[in-house]
Design an enzyme around this catalytic site. Structure first.
Site, mmCIF file in Angstrom:
data_model
loop_
_atom_site.group_PDB
_atom_site.id
_atom_site.type_symbol
_atom_site.label_atom_id
_atom_site.label_comp_id
_atom_site.label_asym_id
_atom_site.label_seq_id
_atom_site.Cartn_x
_atom_site.Cartn_y
_atom_site.Cartn_z
ATOM 1 N N SER A 280 0.934 -1.170 -0.035
ATOM 2 C CA SER A 280 -0.026 0.042 -0.047
ATOM 3 C C SER A 280 0.894 1.221 -0.047
ATOM 4 O O SER A 280 1.809 1.193 0.564
ATOM 5 C CB SER A 280 -0.953 0.186 1.250
ATOM 6 O OG SER A 280 -1.411 1.222 1.550
ATOM 7 N N ARG A 319 -21.418 -7.042 -46.756
ATOM 8 C CA ARG A 319 -20.391 -6.634 -45.836
ATOM 9 C C ARG A 319 -20.868 -5.471 -45.172
ATOM 10 O O ARG A 319 -21.528 -4.535 -45.881
ATOM 11 C CB ARG A 319 -18.988 -6.399 -46.778
ATOM 12 C CG ARG A 319 -18.371 -7.410 -47.226
ATOM 13 C CD ARG A 319 -17.106 -7.108 -47.986
ATOM 14 N NE ARG A 319 -16.387 -6.343 -47.072
ATOM 15 C CZ ARG A 319 -15.628 -5.223 -47.446
ATOM 16 N NH1 ARG A 319 -15.706 -4.847 -48.873
ATOM 17 N NH2 ARG A 319 -14.837 -4.649 -46.720
#
Length: 445
Positions: A280, A319
């Protein structure tokens, strides 16, 4: 400065993982080039291109020769990076021999190359993910064997329920890992090449002299190392959807292990701990379960990314406009998340510390009430169901209120003087078929 997020400053879950380099911009560029080179080789194998042209394209198809940043900027002109890449690759081949330049990308469309490259990147990344899943399941199998009979509280809806074993819990984690492996392997084996030409009819290849377009597609798939599709799948996005589902499942499956580790490694529980927890910035005493934290983060992000890919199934025409374009970034991020989570899961499983003494101590937190199910079942035939329920309910209330073991309170009942209450209230003797279930789970390979 280059475009892209390949360094992963905000993505510690996948930064530095094998999947990170396999999905980076340079890796994608190389996959695009590999797809182009394979196409020319496949045509050369049918006499549709000179073998020398195929060799020239192969030689030029090296990502180190191209500028990723420049290609990315120029991709805006046509909406995808294949268009500027084809121009640059054609120029590179033409610089060797102008005669061979027309054979670059001949007959293909941009989506053929882009889709094939995506599948190549996915295949290469999945191989890495599968290797880490193998590491993970082996480590979890070891924990399951070693702790087959290590009793611990089973928890339902956050509360102690009945005893279980850590071996069974680890076996369950491993089962999910194997489920993920099987799904990823199935998808990996089926990842297809893409070749359909301008609108999925392969017309240009016929014009160029291909007598059997199906054989050409199969040759292309072999050259690129992917499965041969039955049909061009420009607007039939099953391969991407299947991949999305398997990747999201993998992240979630690993997330189950992470969720349990996060709970069981809490300071006040500490039945588990990571082998080397993270620190930490403000509290020197902390050893955070960082691997589990990063896996949990991946599990939370993956479903939304998969949802985008499922949304692309509704692709219009032969497409589509936008549907396949929308897939590139979320698919790459899913590959990275799953790859990073698999890397972290392997490290977590291999270094996991199991604190059996804490597990045993926690079995007694409820003063023996954790075996109330057993007592209910065994006392009912002796006392009758109503009397057994009344007696146990009163004893449970007293055990909590008076902070006394349930076995002492039951021993005060004249009706129970002849019973072996110590054995009946020993939580380590009430783990049911946990050992057998663990053994059964470990038979799966």
């Amino acid at each position: 400065m280059t475009l892209g997020d390949t360094d992963g400053l905000l993505a510690p879950g996948w930064a530095g993982s094998p999947a990170a380099s396999a999905t980076g911009d340079t890796a994608f560029l190389q996959a695009l080039l590999d797809a182009e080179a394979a196409l020319t080789r496949a045509q050369a194998s049918f006499g549709l291109a000179p073998s020398e042209a195929a060799a020239a394209v192969d030689a030029a198809a090296d990502a180190a020769r191209f500028d990723v940043h420049d290609l990315a900027l120029r991709a805006r002109g046509g909406g995808n990076p294949v268009i500027p890449l084809v121009a640059d690759l054609t120029a590179a081949v033409g610089a060797v021999d102008e005669e061979y330049a027309p054979y670059v990308h001949r007959g293909a469309t941009s989506q053929d190359i882009m889709d094939t490259a995506m599948m190549l990147v996915a295949a290469r990344t999945l191989d890495l993910v599968l290797a880490d899943l193998t590491r993970t399941e082996r480590a979890l199998a070891r924990h399951a064997r070693e702790h087959r009979d290590t009793a611990m509280p089973g928890r339902t809806l956050t509360q102690h329920a009945v005893p279980t074993t850590f071996g069974l819990k680890a076996a369950g984690w491993r089962s999910l890992v194997l489920d993920a492996r099987d799904r990823l392997q199935t998808v990996r084996d089926c990842l297809p090449a893409q070749l359909g030409g301008a609108a999925g009819t392969l017309a240009a290849f016929i014009t160029y002299g291909a007598a059997d377009s199906g054989a050409l597609v199969e040759a292309y798939a072999r050259e690129v190392g992917l499965a041969a599709p039955v049909l061009p799948w420009h607007a039939l996005r099953t391969p991407v959807a299947d991949l999305a589902g398997a990747l999201a499942f993998t992240a979630g499956a690993l997330g189950k292990t992470a969720a349990d580790v996060l709970t069981l490694s809490r300071t006040e529980i500490r039945e588990l701990s990571e082998g080397s927890g993270g620190g930490s910035s403000a509290m020197p005493h902390k050893a955070n379960p960082v691997r589990a934290t990063l896996i949990a983060a991946a599990a939370r992000r993956a479903p939304q990314l998969a949802a985008t890919l499922y949304g692309s199934l509704a692709a219009e025409d032969e497409r589509p406009a936008g549907a396949w374009h929308a897939e590139w970034e979320p698919l790459r991020e899913l590959l990275r998340l799953a790859g990073g989570a698999a890397r972290d899961a392997a490290e977590l499983a291999e270094g996991l510390q199991v604190h059996a003494d804490a597990m045993r101590a926690h079995l007694d937190l409820t003063h023996g009430l954790i075996v109330s199910e057993r007592l209910s079942a065994e006392l009912a035939p002796v006392l009758g169901r109503a009397r057994a329920k009344e007696l146990l309910t009163r004893a449970a209330e007293r055990a909590t209120a008076e902070d006394r073991p349930l076995v002492e309170l039951l021993a005060e009942e004249p009706e129970l003087k002849e019973l072996d209450l110590a054995a009946r209230t020993d939580p380590t003797q009430y783990t049911g078929s946990a050992g057998v279930l663990t053994d059964r789970a470990l038979e799966r390979r």
